[in-house]
Design an enzyme around this catalytic site. Structure first.
Site, PDB file in Angstrom:
ATOM      1  N   HIS A  17       0.840  -1.206   0.000  1.00  0.00           N
ATOM      2  CA  HIS A  17       0.000   0.000   0.000  1.00  0.00           C
ATOM      3  C   HIS A  17       0.873   1.255   0.000  1.00  0.00           C
ATOM      4  O   HIS A  17       0.646   2.188  -0.756  1.00  0.00           O
ATOM      5  CB  HIS A  17      -0.868   0.077   1.271  1.00  0.00           C
ATOM      6  CG  HIS A  17      -1.930  -0.969   1.398  1.00  0.00           C
ATOM      7  ND1 HIS A  17      -2.119  -1.692   2.538  1.00  0.00           N
ATOM      8  CD2 HIS A  17      -2.886  -1.380   0.521  1.00  0.00           C
ATOM      9  CE1 HIS A  17      -3.149  -2.519   2.372  1.00  0.00           C
ATOM     10  NE2 HIS A  17      -3.626  -2.353   1.164  1.00  0.00           N
ATOM     11  N   LYS A  41     -16.041  -7.467   5.264  1.00  0.00           N
ATOM     12  CA  LYS A  41     -14.810  -7.898   5.926  1.00  0.00           C
ATOM     13  C   LYS A  41     -14.951  -7.661   7.426  1.00  0.00           C
ATOM     14  O   LYS A  41     -15.572  -6.695   7.846  1.00  0.00           O
ATOM     15  CB  LYS A  41     -13.614  -7.090   5.405  1.00  0.00           C
ATOM     16  CG  LYS A  41     -13.240  -7.389   3.958  1.00  0.00           C
ATOM     17  CD  LYS A  41     -11.975  -6.642   3.555  1.00  0.00           C
ATOM     18  CE  LYS A  41     -11.640  -6.852   2.078  1.00  0.00           C
ATOM     19  NZ  LYS A  41     -10.513  -6.010   1.634  1.00  0.00           N
ATOM     20  N   ARG A  90      -2.226  -5.799  -8.336  1.00  0.00           N
ATOM     21  CA  ARG A  90      -1.214  -6.824  -8.060  1.00  0.00           C
ATOM     22  C   ARG A  90      -1.161  -7.892  -9.140  1.00  0.00           C
ATOM     23  O   ARG A  90      -0.115  -8.354  -9.514  1.00  0.00           O
ATOM     24  CB  ARG A  90      -1.520  -7.502  -6.719  1.00  0.00           C
ATOM     25  CG  ARG A  90      -1.030  -6.734  -5.545  1.00  0.00           C
ATOM     26  CD  ARG A  90      -1.670  -7.217  -4.292  1.00  0.00           C
ATOM     27  NE  ARG A  90      -3.091  -6.892  -4.293  1.00  0.00           N
ATOM     28  CZ  ARG A  90      -3.877  -6.944  -3.236  1.00  0.00           C
ATOM     29  NH1 ARG A  90      -3.396  -7.366  -2.092  1.00  0.00           N
ATOM     30  NH2 ARG A  90      -5.128  -6.600  -3.310  1.00  0.00           N
ATOM     31  N   SER A 128      -3.041  -7.418   3.104  1.00  0.00           N
ATOM     32  CA  SER A 128      -3.277  -7.271   4.543  1.00  0.00           C
ATOM     33  C   SER A 128      -3.629  -8.630   5.157  1.00  0.00           C
ATOM     34  O   SER A 128      -3.195  -8.940   6.268  1.00  0.00           O
ATOM     35  CB  SER A 128      -4.411  -6.287   4.796  1.00  0.00           C
ATOM     36  OG  SER A 128      -4.065  -5.021   4.312  1.00  0.00           O
TER      37      SER A 128
END
Ligand code: ADP
Length: 163
Positions: A17, A41, A90, A128
């Site tokens: 990040h 989440k 990514r 994360s």
């Protein structure tokens, strides 16, 4: 003034990040990193904690601000008069979702453009959730997150070893 927004859940912020945020800060006059609520989440850190960790991690980037928002990103961009949303990519697996989000955001706010920065190869695998798994299993997370937040993550898992 060209203002860009870097949205995400940042639970917690990783070196991947931070790399995207720093590169965005070099491209735009000002960058607002915004911690969004994602009800799908179950976060490890509260929204306020995530903001605090991000502020610490970006303290050396003078044109970066950190904020939190519970509504829609397109609305936030309108409120701030931001015309650019910066996202990191990514892998191809990120692409479909990000493409859909970018189209939706432009539909909701036609003056906002989404820009994608390709991940630094070094951080391609990093997320994360990976950091949280490694931390939970007792592994070393120092290569994955900024040094100034390592302790906060370990503490969440009852680990307080010296790093
Ligand atoms: P995640 O929970 O997947 O780590 P976030 O929702 O916090 O991610 O992501 C915020 C933004 O940062 C997204 O645009 C995401 O694609 C990007 N990002 C996350 N990890 C990386 C990485 N390792 N390299 C580049 N971009 C990343």
């Amino acid at each position: 003034m060209k203002l860009a927004i870097c949205p995400g859940s940042f639970d917690p912020v990783t070196c991947g990040h931070l790399n995207i945020i720093a590169r965005a800060a070099a491209m735009f006059d000002k960058v607002i990193v915004v911690v969004m609520v994602n009800n799908n989440k179950h976060p490890l850190f509260t929204q306020d904690e995530r903001v605090e960790l991000l502020r610490r991690a970006t303290a050396d980037l003078p044109n970066v601000e950190v904020d939190a928002y519970g509504g829609m990103l397109a609305e936030y961009a309108r409120e701030k008069n931001a015309t650019v949303i910066v996202k990191g990519l990514r892998a191809m697996s990120d692409f479909e979702y990000e493409f859909q989000m970018a189209l939706t955001n432009r539909k909701l706010n036609p003056s906002v453009e989404t820009v994608f920065l390709t991940t630094n190869a070094e951080y391609m695998y990093l997320s994360s959730s990976l950091v949280k798994q490694v931390a939970e299993l007792g592994g070393d997370i120092r290569e994955f997150v900024p040094a100034c937040i390592v302790k906060d993550i370990l503490e969440k898992y009852g680990r307080n070893e010296e790093t």
